[in-house]
Scaffold this motif. Structure first.
Motif, mmCIF file in Angstrom:
data_model
loop_
_atom_site.group_PDB
_atom_site.id
_atom_site.type_symbol
_atom_site.label_atom_id
_atom_site.label_comp_id
_atom_site.label_asym_id
_atom_site.label_seq_id
_atom_site.Cartn_x
_atom_site.Cartn_y
_atom_site.Cartn_z
ATOM 1 N N THR B 56 -46.919 44.926 23.618
ATOM 2 C CA THR B 56 -47.939 45.209 23.178
ATOM 3 C C THR B 56 -49.089 46.372 23.612
ATOM 4 O O THR B 56 -47.923 47.552 24.181
ATOM 5 C CB THR B 56 -49.898 44.097 23.892
ATOM 6 O OG1 THR B 56 -49.170 43.956 25.614
ATOM 7 C CG2 THR B 56 -49.056 42.521 23.716
ATOM 8 N N ARG B 58 -49.652 46.025 26.794
ATOM 9 C CA ARG B 58 -49.912 46.749 28.255
ATOM 10 C C ARG B 58 -48.226 46.301 28.960
ATOM 11 O O ARG B 58 -47.606 46.562 29.603
ATOM 12 C CB ARG B 58 -50.901 45.599 29.139
ATOM 13 C CG ARG B 58 -52.126 46.000 28.645
ATOM 14 C CD ARG B 58 -53.126 45.713 29.382
ATOM 15 N NE ARG B 58 -52.899 45.339 30.389
ATOM 16 C CZ ARG B 58 -53.489 44.426 31.796
ATOM 17 N NH1 ARG B 58 -54.182 43.641 31.495
ATOM 18 N NH2 ARG B 58 -53.518 44.584 32.832
ATOM 19 N N VAL B 59 -47.440 45.497 27.768
ATOM 20 C CA VAL B 59 -46.335 45.011 27.742
ATOM 21 C C VAL B 59 -45.734 45.495 27.386
ATOM 22 O O VAL B 59 -46.212 44.134 26.046
ATOM 23 C CB VAL B 59 -46.544 43.402 28.200
ATOM 24 C CG1 VAL B 59 -45.364 42.730 29.015
ATOM 25 C CG2 VAL B 59 -47.581 43.052 29.311
ATOM 26 N N THR B 83 -50.634 57.707 29.752
ATOM 27 C CA THR B 83 -49.297 57.001 30.603
ATOM 28 C C THR B 83 -48.238 57.656 31.211
ATOM 29 O O THR B 83 -48.131 59.157 30.429
ATOM 30 C CB THR B 83 -49.296 55.641 30.193
ATOM 31 O OG1 THR B 83 -48.482 56.210 28.833
ATOM 32 C CG2 THR B 83 -50.096 55.515 29.100
ATOM 33 N N PRO B 84 -47.428 57.010 32.285
ATOM 34 C CA PRO B 84 -46.368 58.247 32.239
ATOM 35 C C PRO B 84 -45.313 57.667 32.051
ATOM 36 O O PRO B 84 -44.104 58.641 31.677
ATOM 37 C CB PRO B 84 -45.748 57.861 33.659
ATOM 38 C CG PRO B 84 -47.113 57.163 34.266
ATOM 39 C CD PRO B 84 -48.182 55.998 33.365
ATOM 40 N N GLY B 85 -45.109 57.158 30.678
ATOM 41 C CA GLY B 85 -43.842 56.521 29.943
ATOM 42 C C GLY B 85 -43.770 55.767 29.912
ATOM 43 O O GLY B 85 -44.112 54.648 30.690
ATOM 44 N N LYS B 86 -42.930 54.769 28.825
ATOM 45 C CA LYS B 86 -42.270 53.342 29.690
ATOM 46 C C LYS B 86 -41.390 53.556 30.386
ATOM 47 O O LYS B 86 -40.783 54.560 31.224
ATOM 48 C CB LYS B 86 -41.490 53.839 28.146
ATOM 49 C CG LYS B 86 -41.105 51.984 27.717
ATOM 50 C CD LYS B 86 -40.343 52.203 26.727
ATOM 51 C CE LYS B 86 -39.549 50.254 26.593
ATOM 52 N NZ LYS B 86 -38.265 50.411 25.633
ATOM 53 N N GLU B 87 -41.537 52.441 31.688
ATOM 54 C CA GLU B 87 -40.766 51.882 32.720
ATOM 55 C C GLU B 87 -40.097 50.673 32.295
ATOM 56 O O GLU B 87 -41.540 49.791 31.612
ATOM 57 C CB GLU B 87 -42.103 51.789 33.655
ATOM 58 C CG GLU B 87 -41.124 50.981 34.915
ATOM 59 C CD GLU B 87 -41.729 50.914 35.750
ATOM 60 O OE1 GLU B 87 -43.330 51.347 36.492
ATOM 61 O OE2 GLU B 87 -42.532 49.397 36.417
ATOM 62 N N THR B 89 -36.683 47.674 32.991
ATOM 63 C CA THR B 89 -35.988 47.267 33.829
ATOM 64 C C THR B 89 -34.936 46.542 33.004
ATOM 65 O O THR B 89 -35.594 45.711 31.267
ATOM 66 C CB THR B 89 -36.712 45.976 34.696
ATOM 67 O OG1 THR B 89 -37.574 47.058 35.777
ATOM 68 C CG2 THR B 89 -35.567 45.009 35.057
ATOM 69 N N THR B 134 -33.656 48.710 37.233
ATOM 70 C CA THR B 134 -35.600 49.907 37.074
ATOM 71 C C THR B 134 -34.844 51.002 36.428
ATOM 72 O O THR B 134 -34.813 51.828 37.330
ATOM 73 C CB THR B 134 -35.655 49.525 37.943
ATOM 74 O OG1 THR B 134 -36.718 47.473 37.548
ATOM 75 C CG2 THR B 134 -37.623 49.746 36.930
ATOM 76 N N PHE B 155 -37.446 44.590 30.350
ATOM 77 C CA PHE B 155 -38.739 43.624 30.544
ATOM 78 C C PHE B 155 -39.834 45.831 31.034
ATOM 79 O O PHE B 155 -39.247 46.169 31.679
ATOM 80 C CB PHE B 155 -38.917 43.763 31.615
ATOM 81 C CG PHE B 155 -37.880 41.716 32.360
ATOM 82 C CD1 PHE B 155 -38.115 41.135 31.020
ATOM 83 C CD2 PHE B 155 -37.368 41.998 32.011
ATOM 84 C CE1 PHE B 155 -37.071 40.299 31.270
ATOM 85 C CE2 PHE B 155 -36.250 41.161 32.979
ATOM 86 C CZ PHE B 155 -36.312 40.184 32.441
ATOM 87 N N SER B 156 -40.736 45.914 29.751
ATOM 88 C CA SER B 156 -41.070 46.707 30.532
ATOM 89 C C SER B 156 -42.671 47.053 30.110
ATOM 90 O O SER B 156 -43.150 46.184 29.483
ATOM 91 C CB SER B 156 -40.699 47.953 29.018
ATOM 92 O OG SER B 156 -41.074 48.078 27.810
ATOM 93 N N THR B 157 -43.030 48.145 30.213
ATOM 94 C CA THR B 157 -45.000 48.652 29.372
ATOM 95 C C THR B 157 -44.028 48.767 27.282
ATOM 96 O O THR B 157 -43.425 48.638 27.817
ATOM 97 C CB THR B 157 -44.910 49.818 30.173
ATOM 98 O OG1 THR B 157 -44.348 51.114 29.848
ATOM 99 C CG2 THR B 157 -45.021 49.636 31.649
#
Lengths: 179, 179
Positions: B56, B58-59, B83-87, B89, B134, B155-157
């Motif tokens: 989505t 957000r997630v 946004t800072p870009g995709k984070e 894990t 991460t 698991f990410s933005t």
């Protein structure tokens, strides 16, 4: 309130269920498992064990373990800090979970709830392994495992459990362990 | 570029690896698996199969499947739309994955890379089942499976693969399938 022995027994049982579902749990993770009884001291009936993989300001991922017929009481994740609130996707990994959300009430729901519980949303979704559902922010929901319990992955935005709003005013989200 | 037969064979093989790791994959999910060869047409060496659970605004959550010694080339997830870009894990579920990120280069890294590849970061993390790491936004990274392949949860933005920046200018992220 849980005793330390009750917490540790639940953590051990949940770890066995996670491993049975093919999920590796480290010793440190088992020690850190969150066993929640929601302040009701009726863990077998109302409770949840949580393995948090990651919870940053942006992303959260967890495994939720429910013992047979154990339920997580009705709540919502309200807006905070300029965000719409937590958005979460549940994906069933093992067992079966009945998820109740806002919407048309299901005529003969599968859940069995305690007589003194407070449940206002009854739109049922039954999730088995490979099934998933996304719950929008600030939306009431609750869930109960089937007869064999359940392991459910949760993928979400940041978890701020301290902000959760429960329908039943008796609920305390933060686990307390005595002794 | 992959042929339809190559894509389908890879999807079937990846599905078998996911199931071996205890992960339920529905028929629809198998059909929708993304088989990426990064435009190099050397899928066994440089490639990745992706099961997207949710993505989505957000997630995002995915399973990444790597065949034995298959590698995902070096890239970063740049800032976009405020946004800072995709984070993201990574948590290893099965097999072994060697992850390379920015930092002190590891003296004798385990990876074997093609002679014409472009790899500039060599700080190695070896992840086995239960290990996770991460990666902050906009940080160079690449990874390669060990001899038995790997299944890795991510698991990410939000994922915006179209915005990924690859170090090797030959790379095309969007999979193309012929026929």
């Amino acid at each position: 309130m849980l005793t330390r022995a009750e917490r540790d027994a639940a953590a051990e049982r949940a770890t066995a269920m996670l491993r049975e579902a093919g999920i590796t749990v480290t010793t440190d993770e088992q020690a850190a498992l969150e066993v929640a009884d929601f302040g009701l001291s009726r863990l077998e009936e109302t409770g949840l064990t949580v393995l948090v993989y990651v919870n940053t300001e942006r992303v959260c991922a967890k495994e939720l373990v429910l013992f047979p017929r154990q339920l997580c009481p009705e709540h919502r994740h309200p807006p905070f800090a300029g965000t719409p609130g937590k958005e979460e996707t549940f994906r069933c990994r093992a067992g079966r979970v009945c998820l109740y959300t806002e919407g048309e009430p299901t005529p003969s729901p599968a859940a069995r709830v305690p007589a003194d519980g407070v449940f206002t949303v009854w739109h049922e979704l039954v999730l088995e392994p490979g099934d998933q559902h996304t719950i929008p922010p600030d939306t009431l929901h609750w869930f109960q495992a089937g007869d064999d319990g359940a392991v459910v992955s949760e993928f979400s935005t940041q978890s701020r459990d301290d902000l959760d709003v429960f329908t039943d005013p008796r609920i305390e989200r933060a686990p307390r362990v005595s002794g």
